[in-house]
Design an enzyme around this catalytic site. Sequence first.
Site, short mmCIF file in Angstrom:
data_model
loop_
_atom_site.label_atom_id
_atom_site.label_comp_id
_atom_site.label_asym_id
_atom_site.label_seq_id
_atom_site.Cartn_x
_atom_site.Cartn_y
_atom_site.Cartn_z
N HIS A 82 36.45 45.67 41.15
CA HIS A 82 35.66 45.26 42.30
C HIS A 82 35.76 43.76 42.54
CE1 HIS A 82 32.61 44.84 39.01
NE2 HIS A 82 32.25 43.76 39.69
N HIS B 149 32.79 36.73 41.93
CA HIS B 149 33.77 37.00 40.87
C HIS B 149 34.66 38.19 41.22
CE1 HIS B 149 30.48 39.77 39.51
NE2 HIS B 149 31.49 40.54 39.12
N GLU C 72 35.52 38.87 35.55
CA GLU C 72 34.83 39.86 34.73
C GLU C 72 35.87 40.85 34.24
OE1 GLU C 72 31.19 43.14 35.02
OE2 GLU C 72 32.07 42.35 36.87
#
Length: 134
Positions: free
Chosen positions: A7, A79, A130
């Site tokens: 994502h 992010h 991440e």
Amino acid sequence: MLGRLNHVAIAVPDLEAGCQVYKTMLGARVSEPQAEPDHGVTVVFVELPNTKIELLEPLGENSPIQAFLDKSPSGGIHHVCYEVEDIISARDHLKAEGARVLGDGEPKTGAHGKPVLFLHPKDFCGTLVELEQA
């Protein structure tokens, strides 16, 4: 080491308003809000055919997202999240290469119920990264 893009996360000052933009203007399917107290955020996921967009709203006074929004009041990309097969192996490899793992370096459970780690943006072209166990 990297798997698919899981994502792209966008910090928003108003989660409901952000959801409406994606639902109404773009016709997207948006999940129900999910509080993530360990990460200081409330999240929703916008489902796309090939990945997701995560909208993040601060949760609580010490939310790291609030600091981001203080600098960018209208929100913005926070992010990117990549999947990895083995998060511990990925962490150890990245640390050996000189990358900085944020926090205590131990994975936390993320919004998908899987282990996640965050990597310092200065080590990745100015982007907070991440990693999520696939």
